[in-house]
Design a protein around this motif. Structure first.
Motif, PDB file in Angstrom:
ATOM      1  N   UNK A 142      38.089 -44.287  -7.560  1.00 49.43           N
ATOM      2  CA  UNK A 142      37.767 -45.029  -6.820  1.00 49.43           C
ATOM      3  C   UNK A 142      36.404 -46.250  -7.817  1.00 49.43           C
ATOM      4  N   UNK A 143      35.844 -45.502  -8.336  1.00 48.89           N
ATOM      5  CA  UNK A 143      34.647 -46.433  -9.509  1.00 48.89           C
ATOM      6  C   UNK A 143      35.410 -47.202 -10.260  1.00 48.89           C
ATOM      7  N   UNK A 144      35.273 -48.343 -10.977  1.00 46.21           N
ATOM      8  CA  UNK A 144      35.998 -49.539 -11.612  1.00 46.21           C
ATOM      9  C   UNK A 144      35.213 -49.898 -12.860  1.00 46.21           C
ATOM     10  N   UNK A 145      35.446 -50.363 -13.574  1.00 45.20           N
ATOM     11  CA  UNK A 145      34.814 -50.395 -14.663  1.00 45.20           C
ATOM     12  C   UNK A 145      33.115 -52.526 -14.320  1.00 45.20           C
ATOM     13  N   UNK A 184      44.268 -39.425  -6.895  1.00 43.59           N
ATOM     14  CA  UNK A 184      44.141 -40.529  -5.233  1.00 43.59           C
ATOM     15  C   UNK A 184      43.311 -41.793  -5.496  1.00 43.59           C
ATOM     16  N   UNK A 185      43.858 -42.684  -5.536  1.00 41.88           N
ATOM     17  CA  UNK A 185      43.670 -44.169  -6.316  1.00 41.88           C
ATOM     18  C   UNK A 185      43.736 -45.000  -4.166  1.00 41.88           C
ATOM     19  N   UNK A 199      48.334 -42.498  -3.106  1.00 41.45           N
ATOM     20  CA  UNK A 199      48.197 -40.708  -4.711  1.00 41.45           C
ATOM     21  C   UNK A 199      49.462 -41.840  -5.394  1.00 41.45           C
ATOM     22  N   UNK A 200      49.362 -41.481  -6.568  1.00 38.47           N
ATOM     23  CA  UNK A 200      49.756 -41.176  -7.660  1.00 38.47           C
ATOM     24  C   UNK A 200      50.278 -40.340  -8.214  1.00 38.47           C
TER      25      UNK A 200
END
Length: 402
Positions: A142-145, A184-185, A199-200
């Motif tokens: 979930x979290x991104x840069x 889970x992206x 899901x990847x």
């Protein structure tokens, strides 16, 4: 883990209000199983892994043997624990080590939790049994840069292309994602602008799809034995059936996070208990000026303050589990517990480090590991500032988020 020195009165225990007497048989069994694993298998090796910043893969089959993966999920090989038993599980793992607890929490609460809460029956049957056995490792991206506290603004995109979704973007601090079998992206659908969960997964040969890469974040001061890489997604093609059926908006991601936020409070309690018990034992054994430092007024005052905070945290946790079982725990309630516990446990660990003096800087005494791990807990699952705004909005009806 250092144990309390014999000869100390029973009231010096961290369970000062005898709350363990309220445990169900199930919760007591979970406590004993996890505590045995921690003492027998985890503590003898974890400092070496933590020091080298390596994940203790040798513990994975031993965790699986506990039969507790999946926690509150019922069926699919999961134990269907009560909320109290699940909380005790987290507390006991954290008393041992925060990194292992994070691995377990990502697997059980975030990855499996997303599938159990938002997946179709076919998707649950497809992934959950293997995850419950730890044959299949999960991650939650979930979290991104550029988006932590404001994850609602995530920029990773998902584009439908025939029988596939195409993912582009970046994720950061994604536990287990360098070796997970399913990730889970969370991504924003370019067609409707809504956030979906896709899901990847690795193929039969154990390879990720083209365009997926994970690079370990190094140099951490805490949770060093759990791997939390940066993920890059460049045109990653995922079969359309890998989108979780019920994940239709960011509200669904929030549902998952709300269900796990109480776990951060239980984890904080576990770190605080470990640090307090180590400090208490050390104070009884460490002699200065010809007598144990436990006889000094300043040390006794500090120990009493630490115990008071731990007791308050225990009461929060037990009531929180009761409310969860009744389906009455709200998001702001969970936020209040996380805000309070992360702050208080951080201070308890600091006080324990202080009681150990210079020896508190050495990981062989474990307190330094719990202290720096609490720095991580203080930030993840929402900082205390963010949690306070969630509670404040609930109290006033006015959002202070900008």
């Amino acid at each position: 883990m250092t144990t309390i020195t014999s000869g100390l009165p029973e009231t010096s225990s961290s369970d000062y209000y005898l709350l363990d007497e309220l445990l169900t048989d199930e919760a007591r069994d979970v406590r004993d199983r996890v505590r045995g694993f921690v003492d027998r298998d985890l503590l003898p090796i974890i400092n070496d892994y933590w020091d080298r910043a390596e994940f203790p893969f040798e513990l994975v089959p031993k965790i699986a043997q506990l039969g507790l993966v999946g926690s509150t999920i019922s069926g699919y090989g999961c134990p269907g624990l009560s909320r109290l038993a699940a909380g005790v599980l987290t507390r006991e793992l954290a008393r041992g080590d925060g990194s292992v607890n994070t691995f377990f929490g990502v697997q059980t609460g975030l990855a499996m939790g997303s599938i159990a809460l938002l997946g179709s029956e076919e998707q649950k049957q497809r992934w959950l049994p293997g995850m419950a056995a730890l044959d299949t490792i999960g991650a939650f991206a979930l979290t991104e840069p550029g988006h932590g506290s404001d994850a609602v603004r995530l920029e990773t995109t998902a584009r439908r292309d025939g029988d596939h979704w195409v993912l582009d973007g970046a994720k950061r601090w994604i536990g287990n994602a360098s070796f997970a079998d399913v990730v889970v992206v969370w991504a924003r659908d370019v067609e409707d602008g809504r956030v979906k969960a896709i899901v990847v997964e690795k193929d039969a040969d154990g390879r990720y799809p083209d365009g997926y890469s994970a690079d370990l974040i190094t140099g951490k001061i805490g949770k060093r034995a759990v791997w939390q890489p940066d993920i890059t997604l460049r045109g990653v093609r995922v079969p359309v059936e890998n989108k979780l059926d019920e994940a239709q908006s960011f509200r669904d991601a929030t549902r998952v996070l709300t269900s796990t936020r109480g776990g951060a409070a239980w984890e904080s309690l576990g770190h605080a208990i470990a640090a307090y018990e180590i400090a208490l034992a050390y104070a009884a054994d460490r002699h200065q000026f010809g007598k144990p430092i436990a006889s000094f007024q300043l040390v006794q005052h500090k120990l009493a303050e630490m115990l008071a905070e731990i007791t308050a945290m225990q009461l929060y946790c037990f009531r929180m589990a009761d409310l969860q079982e009744q389906g009455r725990l709200t998001g702001p309630m969970a936020s209040l517990a996380k805000m309070h516990h992360a702050r208080k446990a951080r201070q308890v660990c600091l006080d324990a480090r202080d009681i150990l003096g210079g020896n508190g800087l050495l990981i062989e005494h474990h307190v330094a590991r719990h202290l720096t791990d609490m720095e991580v807990v203080h930030t993840y699952e929402g900082t205390d500032s963010i949690q306070s705004l969630i509670v404040g909005r609930d109290l006033t009806g006015i959002s202070a988020f900008t």
